[in-house]
Design an enzyme around this catalytic site. Sequence first.
Site, mmCIF file in Angstrom:
data_model
loop_
_atom_site.group_PDB
_atom_site.id
_atom_site.type_symbol
_atom_site.label_atom_id
_atom_site.label_comp_id
_atom_site.label_asym_id
_atom_site.label_seq_id
_atom_site.Cartn_x
_atom_site.Cartn_y
_atom_site.Cartn_z
ATOM 1 N N GLU A 227 89.509 -4.120 -64.874
ATOM 2 C CA GLU A 227 89.503 -2.668 -64.995
ATOM 3 C C GLU A 227 90.886 -2.100 -64.684
ATOM 4 O OE1 GLU A 227 87.228 1.183 -62.965
ATOM 5 O OE2 GLU A 227 86.645 -0.876 -62.445
ATOM 6 N N GLU B 105 84.341 -2.373 -73.978
ATOM 7 C CA GLU B 105 84.635 -2.481 -72.553
ATOM 8 C C GLU B 105 86.030 -3.040 -72.291
ATOM 9 O OE1 GLU B 105 82.879 -1.386 -70.083
ATOM 10 O OE2 GLU B 105 81.062 -0.812 -71.173
#
Length: 275
Positions: A121, A99
Amino acid sequence: MPSSGFSFPMALFFFFVAAAPPLLVNGARISTSVSTLVPETLYNSIFLHKDDNACPAKNFYPYSAFIQAANGFRKFGNTGTIEIRKREIAAFLAQISHETTGGWATAPDGPYAWGLCFKDEISPQSNYCDATNKKWPCYPGKSYNGRGPIQLSWNYNYGPAGKAIGFDGLKNPEIVSNNSVIAFKTALWFWMTEQKPKPSCHQVMVGKYVPTAADQAANRTVGFGLVTNIINGGLECGKGDDSRVNDRIGYFKRYTGIFNVTTGPNLDCANQKSF
């Protein structure tokens, strides 16, 4: 990024305060802290490049924050035999490594030595607000994009995660990118929390989950691949060979090698339907 398969409110059950019973070996009580299986030297050898200048999350994921967070989830890495405990920790670290990966095919020390390189992100495509979720309503002007080790996403994850851990996930989601301990706690909260019809990642990795008839019909077999399905099955599973799934597996194989345990079966979710 967790939550891609979610589209409705779910009842959440939190295990944060549930302490694991003392671990006994030959009748002797031993420490159950994750630090006994993951000393700082091992942690640093796993995350070789997390504090490189090239990593935007440089200095955000110290060992102390990981252990402090893990100590709040006493069943994590403390359920079952030593091999099961190590395999679960390896699986968790592999998933958060993917991730947050900064690795590439020809990266120094290989592509699987670059976990925990990011905390936010990259270029979010939306604010991840599910306006249909009335239990965890979005706060005006806030974005629930991926943050932290597991890239927690969506208002229906930030809200209950914050309630369980002790912060306002709807009004202050940014804290997941600003507080290292809270960041790790959100990842562990997601890992430990059952969100039906999905089991928890923890249940799967310690052998506590028995597939339902629906799981069997969807070919959701127990193993590391099912954990990937829980985290991001809507985007990655049931699609045949997938580079993202393979990256998760690559990290898992490296880490199980470091812990000297087997990976167990069913590493991918290529033929699994998402939840």
